[in-house]
Design a protein around this motif. Sequence first.
Motif, PDB file in Angstrom:
ATOM      1  N   UNK A  85       4.737  56.505  34.957  1.00 21.07           N
ATOM      2  CA  UNK A  85       3.276  56.525  35.013  1.00 21.07           C
ATOM      3  C   UNK A  85       2.620  55.851  33.809  1.00 21.07           C
ATOM      4  N   UNK A  86       3.331  55.774  32.682  1.00 20.96           N
ATOM      5  CA  UNK A  86       2.710  55.260  31.458  1.00 20.96           C
ATOM      6  C   UNK A  86       3.457  54.086  30.821  1.00 20.96           C
ATOM      7  N   UNK A  87       4.556  53.664  31.418  1.00 25.24           N
ATOM      8  CA  UNK A  87       5.384  52.652  30.756  1.00 25.24           C
ATOM      9  C   UNK A  87       4.687  51.310  30.568  1.00 25.24           C
ATOM     10  N   UNK A  88       3.679  51.016  31.351  1.00 27.67           N
ATOM     11  CA  UNK A  88       3.001  49.726  31.238  1.00 27.67           C
ATOM     12  C   UNK A  88       1.808  49.711  30.311  1.00 27.67           C
ATOM     13  N   UNK A  89       1.485  50.840  29.690  1.00 24.92           N
ATOM     14  CA  UNK A  89       0.337  50.887  28.780  1.00 24.92           C
ATOM     15  C   UNK A  89       0.739  50.264  27.441  1.00 24.92           C
ATOM     16  N   UNK A  90       0.024  49.227  27.004  1.00 25.62           N
ATOM     17  CA  UNK A  90       0.354  48.600  25.719  1.00 25.62           C
ATOM     18  C   UNK A  90       0.181  49.569  24.547  1.00 25.62           C
ATOM     19  N   UNK A  91       1.132  49.520  23.616  1.00 23.97           N
ATOM     20  CA  UNK A  91       1.103  50.391  22.437  1.00 23.97           C
ATOM     21  C   UNK A  91       1.121  49.523  21.183  1.00 23.97           C
ATOM     22  N   UNK A  92       0.199  49.819  20.277  1.00 25.14           N
ATOM     23  CA  UNK A  92       0.153  49.167  18.978  1.00 25.14           C
ATOM     24  C   UNK A  92       0.410  50.253  17.933  1.00 25.14           C
ATOM     25  N   UNK A  93       1.461  50.085  17.150  1.00 24.27           N
ATOM     26  CA  UNK A  93       1.744  51.011  16.053  1.00 24.27           C
ATOM     27  C   UNK A  93       0.910  50.580  14.850  1.00 24.27           C
ATOM     28  N   UNK A  94       0.341  51.558  14.154  1.00 20.93           N
ATOM     29  CA  UNK A  94      -0.421  51.287  12.942  1.00 20.93           C
ATOM     30  C   UNK A  94       0.026  52.317  11.913  1.00 20.93           C
ATOM     31  N   UNK A  95       0.797  51.878  10.938  1.00 15.53           N
ATOM     32  CA  UNK A  95       1.448  52.832  10.036  1.00 15.53           C
ATOM     33  C   UNK A  95       1.516  52.319   8.609  1.00 15.53           C
ATOM     34  N   UNK A  96       1.621  53.268   7.704  1.00 14.81           N
ATOM     35  CA  UNK A  96       1.855  52.943   6.301  1.00 14.81           C
ATOM     36  C   UNK A  96       3.310  52.654   6.005  1.00 14.81           C
ATOM     37  N   UNK A  97       4.174  52.840   6.995  1.00 16.19           N
ATOM     38  CA  UNK A  97       5.594  52.519   6.816  1.00 16.19           C
ATOM     39  C   UNK A  97       5.751  51.000   6.861  1.00 16.19           C
ATOM     40  N   UNK A  98       6.200  50.452   5.755  1.00 14.93           N
ATOM     41  CA  UNK A  98       6.216  48.995   5.622  1.00 14.93           C
ATOM     42  C   UNK A  98       7.603  48.370   5.634  1.00 14.93           C
ATOM     43  N   UNK A  99       8.651  49.196   5.600  1.00 17.00           N
ATOM     44  CA  UNK A  99      10.007  48.626   5.563  1.00 17.00           C
ATOM     45  C   UNK A  99      10.311  47.899   6.869  1.00 17.00           C
ATOM     46  N   UNK A 100      11.099  46.844   6.787  1.00 16.23           N
ATOM     47  CA  UNK A 100      11.488  46.098   7.989  1.00 16.23           C
ATOM     48  C   UNK A 100      12.146  47.015   9.017  1.00 16.23           C
ATOM     49  N   UNK A 101      12.936  47.968   8.535  1.00 15.60           N
ATOM     50  CA  UNK A 101      13.607  48.913   9.415  1.00 15.60           C
ATOM     51  C   UNK A 101      12.592  49.709  10.244  1.00 15.60           C
ATOM     52  N   UNK A 102      11.498  50.148   9.609  1.00 16.06           N
ATOM     53  CA  UNK A 102      10.464  50.911  10.311  1.00 16.06           C
ATOM     54  C   UNK A 102       9.757  50.049  11.362  1.00 16.06           C
ATOM     55  N   UNK A 103       9.417  48.837  10.964  1.00 16.19           N
ATOM     56  CA  UNK A 103       8.751  47.921  11.899  1.00 16.19           C
ATOM     57  C   UNK A 103       9.670  47.627  13.077  1.00 16.19           C
ATOM     58  N   UNK A 104      10.918  47.306  12.785  1.00 11.79           N
ATOM     59  CA  UNK A 104      11.879  47.017  13.855  1.00 11.79           C
ATOM     60  C   UNK A 104      12.048  48.209  14.791  1.00 11.79           C
ATOM     61  N   UNK A 105      12.089  49.408  14.233  1.00 12.00           N
ATOM     62  CA  UNK A 105      12.258  50.591  15.075  1.00 12.00           C
ATOM     63  C   UNK A 105      11.032  50.812  15.948  1.00 12.00           C
ATOM     64  N   UNK A 106       9.844  50.496  15.416  1.00 14.62           N
ATOM     65  CA  UNK A 106       8.618  50.581  16.227  1.00 14.62           C
ATOM     66  C   UNK A 106       8.715  49.695  17.453  1.00 14.62           C
ATOM     67  N   UNK A 107       9.197  48.480  17.260  1.00 11.48           N
ATOM     68  CA  UNK A 107       9.379  47.576  18.400  1.00 11.48           C
ATOM     69  C   UNK A 107      10.502  48.076  19.315  1.00 11.48           C
ATOM     70  N   UNK A 108      11.547  48.635  18.724  1.00 12.85           N
ATOM     71  CA  UNK A 108      12.683  49.124  19.507  1.00 12.85           C
ATOM     72  C   UNK A 108      12.278  50.238  20.482  1.00 12.85           C
ATOM     73  N   UNK A 109      11.374  51.118  20.059  1.00 16.21           N
ATOM     74  CA  UNK A 109      10.959  52.208  20.945  1.00 16.21           C
ATOM     75  C   UNK A 109       9.889  51.785  21.934  1.00 16.21           C
ATOM     76  N   UNK A 110       9.399  50.532  21.815  1.00 16.12           N
ATOM     77  CA  UNK A 110       8.505  50.022  22.845  1.00 16.12           C
ATOM     78  C   UNK A 110       7.130  49.574  22.416  1.00 16.12           C
ATOM     79  N   UNK A 111       6.835  49.557  21.128  1.00 13.89           N
ATOM     80  CA  UNK A 111       5.524  49.065  20.693  1.00 13.89           C
ATOM     81  C   UNK A 111       5.413  47.571  20.969  1.00 13.89           C
TER      82      UNK A 111
END
Length: 142
Positions: A91-117
Amino acid sequence: MKLSFKLDGSGMASWKPADDPVVLVADDDEDVRDLMTFKLERAGFRVIAADNGVTALDLVRANRPDAVILDIDMPGLDGLTVCHQLRASAATHGIPVLMCSGRTRDLDVDFGFHVGAGDYVVKPFKPDDLLRRLRLLLLGGS
């Protein structure tokens, strides 16, 4: 969602939602949430706000917004878990998600994309940059 474009007097293109798109903003920092809400509403969006991940997930399921902006570090459920659950639901998989976070490490950004952002904006952010990236996400989906 319908989108319309127009040229201003100088020939520059501007983007305008044809139907006021709804964006859910989830951030436990009230000042950040208020700033996003203000900027988004001025740009023609309708905003639903949540201060934690559990409420955000409930509001997305109940309201089916056109897009979601998630902080990562929130009480209840973190933004990464919320994003993952949105992607796991038909029901919600097609809703675009934008992460906005103070986590700046490449690992954090990559994980955000990995979970679907669909995009990841680092705090502190420029409100115009956030709007531009949200509009691009809405144009292309996630």
